[in-house]
Design an enzyme around this catalytic site. Structure first.
Site, mmCIF file in Angstrom:
data_model
loop_
_atom_site.group_PDB
_atom_site.id
_atom_site.type_symbol
_atom_site.label_atom_id
_atom_site.label_comp_id
_atom_site.label_asym_id
_atom_site.label_seq_id
_atom_site.Cartn_x
_atom_site.Cartn_y
_atom_site.Cartn_z
ATOM 1 N N ASN A 11 0.864 -1.182 0.000
ATOM 2 C CA ASN A 11 0.000 0.000 0.000
ATOM 3 C C ASN A 11 0.903 1.236 0.000
ATOM 4 O O ASN A 11 1.489 1.576 1.024
ATOM 5 C CB ASN A 11 -0.887 -0.054 1.253
ATOM 6 C CG ASN A 11 -1.691 1.211 1.460
ATOM 7 O OD1 ASN A 11 -1.766 2.071 0.577
ATOM 8 N ND2 ASN A 11 -2.290 1.329 2.638
ATOM 9 N N TRP A 12 0.993 1.874 -1.149
ATOM 10 C CA TRP A 12 1.898 3.026 -1.250
ATOM 11 C C TRP A 12 1.318 4.290 -0.606
ATOM 12 O O TRP A 12 2.010 5.292 -0.489
ATOM 13 C CB TRP A 12 2.236 3.294 -2.732
ATOM 14 C CG TRP A 12 3.325 2.405 -3.258
ATOM 15 C CD1 TRP A 12 3.766 1.228 -2.708
ATOM 16 C CD2 TRP A 12 4.121 2.623 -4.431
ATOM 17 N NE1 TRP A 12 4.783 0.698 -3.472
ATOM 18 C CE2 TRP A 12 5.019 1.535 -4.538
ATOM 19 C CE3 TRP A 12 4.169 3.619 -5.415
ATOM 20 C CZ2 TRP A 12 5.949 1.423 -5.571
ATOM 21 C CZ3 TRP A 12 5.090 3.508 -6.451
ATOM 22 C CH2 TRP A 12 5.969 2.423 -6.517
ATOM 23 N N LYS A 13 0.040 4.244 -0.256
ATOM 24 C CA LYS A 13 -0.619 5.415 0.344
ATOM 25 C C LYS A 13 -0.421 6.641 -0.560
ATOM 26 O O LYS A 13 -0.396 6.483 -1.772
ATOM 27 C CB LYS A 13 -0.100 5.634 1.772
ATOM 28 C CG LYS A 13 -0.167 4.335 2.592
ATOM 29 C CD LYS A 13 0.090 4.524 4.062
ATOM 30 C CE LYS A 13 -0.035 3.166 4.756
ATOM 31 N NZ LYS A 13 0.093 3.256 6.205
ATOM 32 N N HIS A 98 -9.392 1.267 5.106
ATOM 33 C CA HIS A 98 -8.103 1.424 5.796
ATOM 34 C C HIS A 98 -8.298 2.401 6.954
ATOM 35 O O HIS A 98 -9.068 3.354 6.851
ATOM 36 C CB HIS A 98 -7.047 1.950 4.815
ATOM 37 C CG HIS A 98 -5.663 1.908 5.390
ATOM 38 N ND1 HIS A 98 -5.219 2.868 6.274
ATOM 39 C CD2 HIS A 98 -4.664 1.015 5.251
ATOM 40 C CE1 HIS A 98 -3.980 2.565 6.637
ATOM 41 N NE2 HIS A 98 -3.620 1.449 6.035
ATOM 42 N N GLU A 100 -6.617 4.763 7.985
ATOM 43 C CA GLU A 100 -6.359 6.169 7.657
ATOM 44 C C GLU A 100 -7.561 6.810 6.976
ATOM 45 O O GLU A 100 -7.843 7.998 7.170
ATOM 46 C CB GLU A 100 -5.090 6.271 6.788
ATOM 47 C CG GLU A 100 -3.845 6.026 7.637
ATOM 48 C CD GLU A 100 -2.673 5.439 6.893
ATOM 49 O OE1 GLU A 100 -2.644 5.479 5.651
ATOM 50 O OE2 GLU A 100 -1.755 4.908 7.569
ATOM 51 N N GLU A 168 -5.279 -5.103 10.614
ATOM 52 C CA GLU A 168 -4.245 -4.095 10.850
ATOM 53 C C GLU A 168 -4.525 -3.379 12.173
ATOM 54 O O GLU A 168 -5.357 -2.461 12.223
ATOM 55 C CB GLU A 168 -4.245 -3.056 9.722
ATOM 56 C CG GLU A 168 -3.978 -3.643 8.352
ATOM 57 C CD GLU A 168 -3.398 -2.602 7.401
ATOM 58 O OE1 GLU A 168 -2.274 -2.809 6.932
ATOM 59 O OE2 GLU A 168 -4.052 -1.576 7.166
ATOM 60 N N GLY A 174 2.761 1.981 10.779
ATOM 61 C CA GLY A 174 3.754 3.038 10.647
ATOM 62 C C GLY A 174 4.505 3.374 11.918
ATOM 63 O O GLY A 174 5.175 4.399 11.994
ATOM 64 N N SER A 213 3.538 -2.414 10.264
ATOM 65 C CA SER A 213 4.985 -2.508 10.499
ATOM 66 C C SER A 213 5.593 -3.849 10.080
ATOM 67 O O SER A 213 6.507 -4.341 10.737
ATOM 68 C CB SER A 213 5.307 -2.195 11.964
ATOM 69 O OG SER A 213 4.945 -0.852 12.263
ATOM 70 N N GLY A 234 2.830 -1.172 4.242
ATOM 71 C CA GLY A 234 2.892 0.239 3.906
ATOM 72 C C GLY A 234 4.318 0.657 3.583
ATOM 73 O O GLY A 234 4.835 0.409 2.492
ATOM 74 N N GLY A 235 4.977 1.266 4.558
ATOM 75 C CA GLY A 235 6.305 1.856 4.351
ATOM 76 C C GLY A 235 7.300 0.958 3.632
ATOM 77 O O GLY A 235 8.017 1.408 2.720
HETATM 78 P P1 PGA Z 1 3.013 0.107 7.577
HETATM 79 O O1 PGA Z 1 1.527 0.341 7.009
HETATM 80 O O2 PGA Z 1 3.510 -1.176 6.960
HETATM 81 O O3 PGA Z 1 3.788 1.314 7.130
HETATM 82 O O4 PGA Z 1 2.904 -0.020 9.050
HETATM 83 C C1 PGA Z 1 0.643 -0.722 6.862
HETATM 84 C C2 PGA Z 1 -0.649 -0.248 6.266
HETATM 85 O O5 PGA Z 1 -1.107 0.850 6.609
HETATM 86 O O6 PGA Z 1 -1.257 -0.959 5.442
#
Ligand code: PGA
Length: 252
Positions: A11-13, A98, A100, A168, A174, A213, A234-235
């Site tokens: 997930n590149w956000k 998600h 966010e 999640e 993150g 993470s 994510g990251g």
């Molecule tokens: P993260 O994000 O791997 O940076 O913790 C995961 C996500 O939000 O899907």
């Protein structure tokens, strides 16, 4: 479920420009040169990159997903994108609910549910996110929260092919914090039971990703936990090398 093919999705956000195609190209080239079997691989870039990226992944193992969709197929909704548009741009899946989006846009389970129906209508697989906040975990209500999200956000008609669940924990996203293997096992077990009770064999075959993470250094341990069928990353999905290090958890 050993016969469930895991899915590692990045997930590149809100990250990535045209120049980020080089990371995707590295990913595609390395997976072509050294194929990893027994795992599906997906990148979910910002929608602005879907069309260009779809040309890059053609014929490769890497599939594309989007990060949100509107419930309608078209119409007067300035700034929104329909599931049909995302499919037209090369996406085969869309992340929905998600944390966010729940936090930034006030998305509730009923919105997520309607979006999942829209995704299916357009032929997209819905990756539906659930997970507790730090406060909810501390209050001991994690399982109640996850059960409620599953019940309300997944529409009837979910199958192993059209739906993936991503667990999640919000506090793990993150932050570098990861739940214990025991905690992941417990929540994924409960999710599996809920899916099986409601959707039968389809629920038993549905993929349940862990997200929060995930890094090359912890992927193998996390991915080997019962009922963990891949990761939502994510990251660590932004750099091909890191993402490949996570996919490598599935190398035999
Ligand atoms: P993260 O994000 O791997 O940076 O913790 C995961 C996500 O939000 O899907």
């Amino acid at each position: 479920m050993s016969n469930v093919q895991p899915l590692v999705a990045g997930n590149w956000k809100m990250n990535g420009l045209k120049s980020s195609a080089s990371e995707l190209k590295t990913l595609v080239d390395k997976l072509n040169a050294e194929p990893v079997s027994g795992v599906d691989v997906m990148i979910c870039p910002p929608a602005t990159l879907l069309l260009a990226f779809s040309a890059l992944v053609e014929g490769s193992k890497v599939k594309l997903g989007a990060q949100d969709c509107h419930t309608e197929a078209s119409g007067a909704h300035t700034g929104d994108l329909s599931a049909e548009m995302l499919a037209d741009s090369g996406a085969v899946a869309v992340i929905l609910g998600h944390s966010e989006r729940r936090a930034d846009h006030g998305e509730l389970d009923r919105h997520v549910r309607a979006k999942a129906e829209a995704a299916w209508r357009a032929g997209l697989m819905a990756i539906i996110c659930v997970g507790e906040t730090e406060g909810q975990r501390k209050a001991g209500v994690t399982l109640d929260v996850v059960r409620r999200q599953l019940k309300n956000a997944i529409p009837d008609g979910a199958t192993a092919a059209n739906t993936v669940i991503a667990y999640e924990p919000v506090w793990a996203i993150g932050t570098g914090l990861v739940p214990t293997a025991e905690d992941v096992k417990q929540v994924h077990g409960v999710i599996r039971d809920e899916l099986a009770a409601r959707f039968g064999d389809e629920g038993r075959g549905m993929r349940i990703q862990y997200g929060g993470s995930v890094k090359p250094g912890n992927a193998k341990e996390l991915m080997s936990i019962d009922n963990v069928n891949g990761a939502l990353v994510g990251g660590a999905s932004l750099k091909a090398e890191d993402f490949l290090g996570i996919i490598a958890a599935y190398k035999s």
